[in-house]
Design a protein around this motif. Structure first.
Motif, PDB file in Angstrom:
ATOM      1  N   MET A 103      -4.307   0.228 -26.035  1.00  0.00           N
ATOM      2  CA  MET A 103      -2.986   0.546 -26.602  1.00  0.00           C
ATOM      3  C   MET A 103      -2.613   1.998 -26.367  1.00  0.00           C
ATOM      4  O   MET A 103      -1.435   2.349 -26.382  1.00  0.00           O
ATOM      5  N   ILE A 104      -3.609   2.836 -26.179  1.00  0.00           N
ATOM      6  CA  ILE A 104      -3.377   4.259 -25.918  1.00  0.00           C
ATOM      7  C   ILE A 104      -3.428   4.537 -24.410  1.00  0.00           C
ATOM      8  O   ILE A 104      -2.553   5.208 -23.855  1.00  0.00           O
ATOM      9  N   LEU A 105      -4.460   4.027 -23.740  1.00  0.00           N
ATOM     10  CA  LEU A 105      -4.675   4.301 -22.314  1.00  0.00           C
ATOM     11  C   LEU A 105      -3.516   3.838 -21.439  1.00  0.00           C
ATOM     12  O   LEU A 105      -3.066   4.586 -20.562  1.00  0.00           O
ATOM     13  N   LEU A 106      -3.035   2.627 -21.652  1.00  0.00           N
ATOM     14  CA  LEU A 106      -1.967   2.112 -20.787  1.00  0.00           C
ATOM     15  C   LEU A 106      -0.684   2.939 -20.913  1.00  0.00           C
ATOM     16  O   LEU A 106      -0.128   3.367 -19.896  1.00  0.00           O
ATOM     17  N   PRO A 107      -0.180   3.214 -22.118  1.00  0.00           N
ATOM     18  CA  PRO A 107       1.033   4.048 -22.196  1.00  0.00           C
ATOM     19  C   PRO A 107       0.824   5.486 -21.707  1.00  0.00           C
ATOM     20  O   PRO A 107       1.707   6.054 -21.054  1.00  0.00           O
ATOM     21  N   VAL A 108      -0.327   6.073 -21.999  1.00  0.00           N
ATOM     22  CA  VAL A 108      -0.570   7.457 -21.568  1.00  0.00           C
ATOM     23  C   VAL A 108      -0.657   7.535 -20.047  1.00  0.00           C
ATOM     24  O   VAL A 108      -0.059   8.418 -19.423  1.00  0.00           O
ATOM     25  N   ARG A 149      -2.640  12.084 -10.653  1.00  0.00           N
ATOM     26  CA  ARG A 149      -1.680  10.986 -10.571  1.00  0.00           C
ATOM     27  C   ARG A 149      -2.358   9.727 -10.045  1.00  0.00           C
ATOM     28  O   ARG A 149      -2.146   8.630 -10.579  1.00  0.00           O
ATOM     29  N   ASN A 150      -3.191   9.869  -9.019  1.00  0.00           N
ATOM     30  CA  ASN A 150      -3.901   8.719  -8.462  1.00  0.00           C
ATOM     31  C   ASN A 150      -4.874   8.124  -9.480  1.00  0.00           C
ATOM     32  O   ASN A 150      -5.024   6.903  -9.566  1.00  0.00           O
ATOM     33  N   LEU A 151      -5.531   8.975 -10.257  1.00  0.00           N
ATOM     34  CA  LEU A 151      -6.422   8.502 -11.306  1.00  0.00           C
ATOM     35  C   LEU A 151      -5.636   7.735 -12.373  1.00  0.00           C
ATOM     36  O   LEU A 151      -6.059   6.668 -12.826  1.00  0.00           O
ATOM     37  N   ALA A 152      -4.489   8.272 -12.771  1.00  0.00           N
ATOM     38  CA  ALA A 152      -3.634   7.591 -13.757  1.00  0.00           C
ATOM     39  C   ALA A 152      -3.146   6.251 -13.217  1.00  0.00           C
ATOM     40  O   ALA A 152      -3.088   5.260 -13.952  1.00  0.00           O
ATOM     41  N   ASP A 153      -2.813   6.214 -11.939  1.00  0.00           N
ATOM     42  CA  ASP A 153      -2.358   4.975 -11.311  1.00  0.00           C
ATOM     43  C   ASP A 153      -3.467   3.921 -11.348  1.00  0.00           C
ATOM     44  O   ASP A 153      -3.235   2.767 -11.728  1.00  0.00           O
ATOM     45  N   ALA A 154      -4.669   4.313 -10.964  1.00  0.00           N
ATOM     46  CA  ALA A 154      -5.800   3.377 -10.979  1.00  0.00           C
ATOM     47  C   ALA A 154      -6.112   2.921 -12.408  1.00  0.00           C
ATOM     48  O   ALA A 154      -6.353   1.729 -12.655  1.00  0.00           O
ATOM     49  N   ALA A 155      -6.093   3.851 -13.356  1.00  0.00           N
ATOM     50  CA  ALA A 155      -6.363   3.508 -14.753  1.00  0.00           C
ATOM     51  C   ALA A 155      -5.320   2.527 -15.275  1.00  0.00           C
ATOM     52  O   ALA A 155      -5.656   1.546 -15.950  1.00  0.00           O
ATOM     53  N   HIS A 156      -4.051   2.776 -14.957  1.00  0.00           N
ATOM     54  CA  HIS A 156      -2.966   1.905 -15.420  1.00  0.00           C
ATOM     55  C   HIS A 156      -3.130   0.500 -14.838  1.00  0.00           C
ATOM     56  O   HIS A 156      -2.994  -0.497 -15.552  1.00  0.00           O
ATOM     57  N   TYR A 157      -3.433   0.446 -13.562  1.00  0.00           N
ATOM     58  CA  TYR A 157      -3.576  -0.838 -12.870  1.00  0.00           C
ATOM     59  C   TYR A 157      -4.756  -1.640 -13.426  1.00  0.00           C
ATOM     60  O   TYR A 157      -4.606  -2.792 -13.841  1.00  0.00           O
ATOM     61  N   TRP A 158      -5.941  -1.022 -13.449  1.00  0.00           N
ATOM     62  CA  TRP A 158      -7.131  -1.751 -13.862  1.00  0.00           C
ATOM     63  C   TRP A 158      -7.152  -2.018 -15.365  1.00  0.00           C
ATOM     64  O   TRP A 158      -7.685  -3.042 -15.809  1.00  0.00           O
ATOM     65  N   ILE A 174       1.902   9.541 -17.590  1.00  0.00           N
ATOM     66  CA  ILE A 174       1.476  10.498 -16.560  1.00  0.00           C
ATOM     67  C   ILE A 174       2.055  10.114 -15.208  1.00  0.00           C
ATOM     68  O   ILE A 174       2.562  10.964 -14.468  1.00  0.00           O
ATOM     69  N   LEU A 175       2.017   8.822 -14.879  1.00  0.00           N
ATOM     70  CA  LEU A 175       2.600   8.357 -13.616  1.00  0.00           C
ATOM     71  C   LEU A 175       4.086   8.671 -13.541  1.00  0.00           C
ATOM     72  O   LEU A 175       4.574   9.183 -12.538  1.00  0.00           O
ATOM     73  N   THR A 176       4.799   8.335 -14.599  1.00  0.00           N
ATOM     74  CA  THR A 176       6.248   8.495 -14.615  1.00  0.00           C
ATOM     75  C   THR A 176       6.665   9.953 -14.567  1.00  0.00           C
ATOM     76  O   THR A 176       7.640  10.301 -13.915  1.00  0.00           O
TER      77      THR A 176
END
Length: 183
Positions: free
Chosen positions: A105-110, A142-151, A114-116
């Motif tokens: 609930m925290i990781l996905l929005p954060v 940004r790439n780390l945030a992208d991977a975190a959001h995706y996975w 960061i991506l946005t």
């Protein structure tokens, strides 16, 4: 009516605030994963991409706000204890599961924030106001945030399936009434 409406959690049942937060966050997060997957299939120039992206951002920030409220609420109104007949290993598993769901609930929005905001622009919330970008980030962040959001979106769906399956098992197979406490 008010005397029948249980606002706070009791030792055996969740109160109305916990139930509304639980089901709202669950519906929003599942809907956001679906919307995200659907958006990925759209061409950037598709007329639906921009409005879908804005909704995804707005509801993602809504989940973050509700998650913060949930964390504060849990400190104010403690969750009911698990039923005594549930084995210790399942109690531990439930505790880990709730922690992981809260993390999502925290990781996905954060990570989405960061991506946005990585290009320096803020996040528009339903066209009402903008949450400003708070810092610039490197391409690697940004790439780390992208991977975190995706996975994390895949991880969330796995956790939700296990969580729901455990609730159903405890309700109808074991007869503990676990699911009834949140309905």
């Amino acid at each position: 009516m008010w005397n029948r409406l249980q606002i706070l959690n009791s030792r055996t049942r969740y109160g109305a605030v916990s139930k509304v937060l639980h089901w709202s966050i669950a519906a929003l997060m599942i809907g956001l994963v679906w919307l995200g997957w659907w958006m990925v299939g759209l061409d950037y120039y598709d007329s639906l991409y921009s409005p879908a992206f804005l909704l995804h951002q707005s509801f993602g920030m809504t989940v973050f706000g509700l998650a913060v409220i949930l964390v504060l609420w849990k400190r104010f109104s403690r969750s009911p204890s698990l039923q005594p007949e549930i084995p210790a290993w399942q109690r531990l598993a439930a505790s880990v599961m709730h922690g992981l769901l809260l993390l999502m609930m925290i990781l996905l929005p954060v990570s989405g924030f960061i991506l946005t905001t990585s290009a320096g622009s803020g996040v528009d919330l339903f066209g009402l106001w903008t949450v400003p970008a708070v810092m610039s980030v490197s391409e690697s962040v940004r790439n780390l945030a992208d991977a975190a959001h995706y996975w994390a979106s895949y991880g969330l769906l796995f956790l939700v399936a296990v969580h729901a399956g455990a609730a159903i098992k405890h309700q109808w197979i074991d007869g503990h009434g676990t699911l009834r406490r949140m309905l």
